[in-house]
Design an enzyme around this catalytic site. Structure first.
Site, short mmCIF file in Angstrom:
data_model
loop_
_atom_site.label_atom_id
_atom_site.label_comp_id
_atom_site.label_asym_id
_atom_site.label_seq_id
_atom_site.Cartn_x
_atom_site.Cartn_y
_atom_site.Cartn_z
N SER A 206 1.00 -1.17 -0.16
CA SER A 206 -0.12 0.19 0.10
C SER A 206 0.69 1.17 0.11
O SER A 206 0.29 2.32 -0.18
CB SER A 206 -0.91 0.07 1.27
N LYS B 295 0.77 4.35 7.01
CA LYS B 295 0.18 5.21 5.98
C LYS B 295 0.74 6.79 6.22
O LYS B 295 1.50 6.95 7.22
CB LYS B 295 -1.29 5.19 6.20
#
Length: 218
Positions: A136, A173
């Site tokens: 990701s 993230k």
């Protein structure tokens, strides 16, 4: 009037004996270390300079080693140590694997190993290494299987790459604002961002301050 024959061109060298290309490679090594927290591989050097193969990068590294600018550790993909820097401070960083739901990241059962690491590799002093699972954050240069170096803290600035806990899940993230809430932004269009509405649980476990790839210890 006769003139002297032209001299053959000679390669210009700095006062320390480096050719312009060797100086470029040395400067590249310094910049890469500051930005990535670890030395580049031969493949990464070759790609940056457009060399046809890693062998050309190796030749430059060997020349810089002969001139006392760095040390090479054979058998290691990132075994490049620049000389003239501050003395090394060796850190002993616990490597965290899969984190069990609801338990502290540095719980003993999560620690797979302890690795020595030079403090100079990192933008700021890390407290632990966390194994990355998934792609990701690919476009931020963080790949599946990488080890991110994390400085433990409970707050972070917008735009920083963080280790965050959402309920029982821990994720890596980029932290962004989303109105009155938060957005944990992926760096791969194949993965959705995670939106955290006001009042929903979000815990910052730390900020990513460096990156290592496991083959750096081979």
């Amino acid at each position: 009037m006769p003139t002297s024959p032209p001299r053959s061109p000679r390669r210009i060298r700095d006062a320390d004996g480096l050719t312009p290309r060797q100086r470029e490679v040395l400067d590249f090594l310094r910049r890469w270390g500051r930005e990535h927290g670890a030395p580049p591989t031969r493949q990464e050097i070759a790609r940056a300079f457009g060399f046809r193969s890693p062998n050309a990068a190796e030749a430059h590294l060997r020349a810089l080693q002969r001139k006392g600018m760095l040390e090479l550790r054979d058998g290691s993909a990132r075994g490049i140590r620049l000389r003239g820097a501050e003395p090394a401070e060796l850190l002993q960083l616990p490597l965290v694997g899969r984190v069990a739901a609801g338990s502290p990241i540095l719980a003993q059962e999560h620690v797979e190993a302890v690795y020595p690491a030079d403090a100079r590799w990192f933008a700021r002093r890390p407290d632990y290494l966390l194994r990355v699972r998934g792609w990701s954050m690919r476009d931020a240069g963080i790949h599946d299987g990488d080890l991110v170096a994390v400085q433990a803290m409970c707050e972070a600035r917008v735009g920083q790459i963080v280790v965050a806990r959402l309920g029982d899940d821990v994720t890596i993230k980029r932290l962004q604002r989303d109105g009155a809430g938060w957005r944990l932004q992926a760096a791969n269009p194949d993965f959705p961002d995670l939106v955290v509405a006001p009042g929903e649980p979000l815990t910052i476990e730390g900020v990513v301050v460096g990156l290592l790839r496991p083959h750096g210890w081979d």
